[in-house]
Design a protein around this motif. Structure first.
Motif, PDB file in Angstrom:
ATOM      1  N   CYS A   1      88.987  27.705 -82.642  1.00 40.58           N
ATOM      2  CA  CYS A   1      89.979  28.100 -83.459  1.00 40.58           C
ATOM      3  C   CYS A   1      89.573  27.983 -84.960  1.00 40.58           C
ATOM      4  O   CYS A   1      88.398  27.435 -85.157  1.00 40.58           O
ATOM      5  N   ARG A   2      90.709  28.328 -85.842  1.00 45.60           N
ATOM      6  CA  ARG A   2      90.220  28.532 -87.443  1.00 45.60           C
ATOM      7  C   ARG A   2      91.591  28.331 -88.056  1.00 45.60           C
ATOM      8  O   ARG A   2      92.416  29.189 -87.911  1.00 45.60           O
ATOM      9  N   TYR A   3      91.444  27.490 -88.964  1.00 45.54           N
ATOM     10  CA  TYR A   3      92.525  27.343 -89.848  1.00 45.54           C
ATOM     11  C   TYR A   3      92.233  27.131 -91.357  1.00 45.54           C
ATOM     12  O   TYR A   3      91.119  26.350 -91.748  1.00 45.54           O
ATOM     13  N   GLY A   4      92.544  28.034 -91.960  1.00 45.64           N
ATOM     14  CA  GLY A   4      92.165  28.318 -93.404  1.00 45.64           C
ATOM     15  C   GLY A   4      92.695  27.379 -94.332  1.00 45.64           C
ATOM     16  O   GLY A   4      92.090  26.802 -95.409  1.00 45.64           O
ATOM     17  N   ASP A   5      93.769  26.888 -94.368  1.00 39.60           N
ATOM     18  CA  ASP A   5      94.273  25.722 -95.034  1.00 39.60           C
ATOM     19  C   ASP A   5      95.344  24.831 -94.363  1.00 39.60           C
ATOM     20  O   ASP A   5      96.602  24.803 -94.594  1.00 39.60           O
ATOM     21  N   GLN A   6      94.599  23.814 -93.670  1.00 39.66           N
ATOM     22  CA  GLN A   6      95.461  23.142 -92.912  1.00 39.66           C
ATOM     23  C   GLN A   6      95.648  21.807 -93.437  1.00 39.66           C
ATOM     24  O   GLN A   6      94.995  21.162 -93.923  1.00 39.66           O
ATOM     25  N   VAL A   7      96.863  21.157 -93.475  1.00 37.89           N
ATOM     26  CA  VAL A   7      97.255  19.936 -94.219  1.00 37.89           C
ATOM     27  C   VAL A   7      96.846  18.887 -93.125  1.00 37.89           C
ATOM     28  O   VAL A   7      97.395  18.740 -91.957  1.00 37.89           O
ATOM     29  N   TRP A   8      96.200  17.794 -93.799  1.00 39.38           N
ATOM     30  CA  TRP A   8      95.779  16.513 -92.804  1.00 39.38           C
ATOM     31  C   TRP A   8      96.445  15.500 -93.487  1.00 39.38           C
ATOM     32  O   TRP A   8      96.396  15.240 -94.833  1.00 39.38           O
ATOM     33  N   ASN A   9      96.960  14.518 -92.881  1.00 43.51           N
ATOM     34  CA  ASN A   9      97.654  13.408 -93.350  1.00 43.51           C
ATOM     35  C   ASN A   9      96.986  12.012 -93.128  1.00 43.51           C
ATOM     36  O   ASN A   9      96.507  12.060 -91.933  1.00 43.51           O
ATOM     37  N   ALA A  10      96.926  11.164 -93.978  1.00 42.46           N
ATOM     38  CA  ALA A  10      96.505   9.879 -93.566  1.00 42.46           C
ATOM     39  C   ALA A  10      97.212   9.115 -92.668  1.00 42.46           C
ATOM     40  O   ALA A  10      98.530   8.933 -92.860  1.00 42.46           O
ATOM     41  N   THR A  11      96.641   8.417 -91.813  1.00 44.38           N
ATOM     42  CA  THR A  11      97.172   7.681 -90.675  1.00 44.38           C
ATOM     43  C   THR A  11      96.248   6.722 -90.200  1.00 44.38           C
ATOM     44  O   THR A  11      95.282   6.566 -90.694  1.00 44.38           O
ATOM     45  N   THR A  12      96.760   5.938 -89.144  1.00 41.40           N
ATOM     46  CA  THR A  12      95.873   4.877 -88.365  1.00 41.40           C
ATOM     47  C   THR A  12      95.661   5.410 -86.905  1.00 41.40           C
ATOM     48  O   THR A  12      96.477   5.823 -86.458  1.00 41.40           O
ATOM     49  N   ALA A  13      94.485   5.367 -86.735  1.00 42.39           N
ATOM     50  CA  ALA A  13      93.994   5.923 -85.372  1.00 42.39           C
ATOM     51  C   ALA A  13      94.458   4.906 -84.454  1.00 42.39           C
ATOM     52  O   ALA A  13      94.623   3.917 -84.134  1.00 42.39           O
ATOM     53  N   ARG A  14      95.151   5.907 -83.201  1.00 41.67           N
ATOM     54  CA  ARG A  14      95.841   5.207 -82.208  1.00 41.67           C
ATOM     55  C   ARG A  14      95.005   5.091 -81.177  1.00 41.67           C
ATOM     56  O   ARG A  14      95.219   4.314 -80.149  1.00 41.67           O
TER      57      ARG A  14
END
Length: 113
Positions: A37-50
Motif C-alpha cells: 500500500c501507499r498512504y501519503g498523509d496517514q494520521v497515526w495516534n499514540a496508544t498502548t500496544a495491545r
C-alpha cells in the motif's frame, strides 16, 4: 554483511516519512510499501500496544503495553492498520534533524529495517 534473505526482506520494507507532528499524541506519516500500500498523509495516534509486534520504523521488538503509534482507524481499514511504531523510535526520528525555521518537527525519511 546482509544475507540474501535479509536483502529480500529489506527490499520489501516500507519507506516511512514523518511529515508532521500536529500534537504530541499524533503524527502524520507517509507510508510507501511497494508490495502492499501507499498512504501519503496517514494520521497515526499514540496508544498502548495491545499485543507484541515489531516497530515498522526501527525494526525493534514491541512488547504488549509499550507506548506506540498506530494508524487512525478508518473504514475500510487501512492495509497497514496492524502496524505499529514505537513512540521512542518516532521521537528519536524527530530528533535526528535540526528543525527548520518555524517547524517543530521536520520531515524525516527512515527506511524500516
Amino acid at each position: 554483511m546482509y544475507s540474501a534473505e535479509d536483502h529480500a526482506v529489506r527490499q520489501h520494507a516500507p519507506f516511512i516519512s514523518v511529515i508532521e507532528r500536529p500534537h504530541h499524541s499524533k503524527a502524520v506519516v507517509s507510508w510507501r510499501d511497494a508490495t502492499n500500500c501507499r498512504y501519503g498523509d496517514q494520521v497515526w495516534n499514540a496508544t498502548t500496544a495491545r499485543e507484541d509486534g515489531v516497530c515498522a520504523l526501527s525494526g525493534k521488538p514491541i512488547a504488549r503495553g509499550d507506548q506506540v503509534y498506530r494508524p487512525r482507524r478508518s473504514r475500510p481499514a487501512a492495509l497497514n492498520a496492524d502496524c505499529m511504531i514505537l513512540a521512542s523510535a518516532l521521537e528519536a526520528a524527530c530528533d535526528l534533524v535540526e528543525p527548520l525555521r518555524d517547524e517543530n518537527c521536520p520531515t524525516m525519511h527512515r527506511r524500516s529495517r
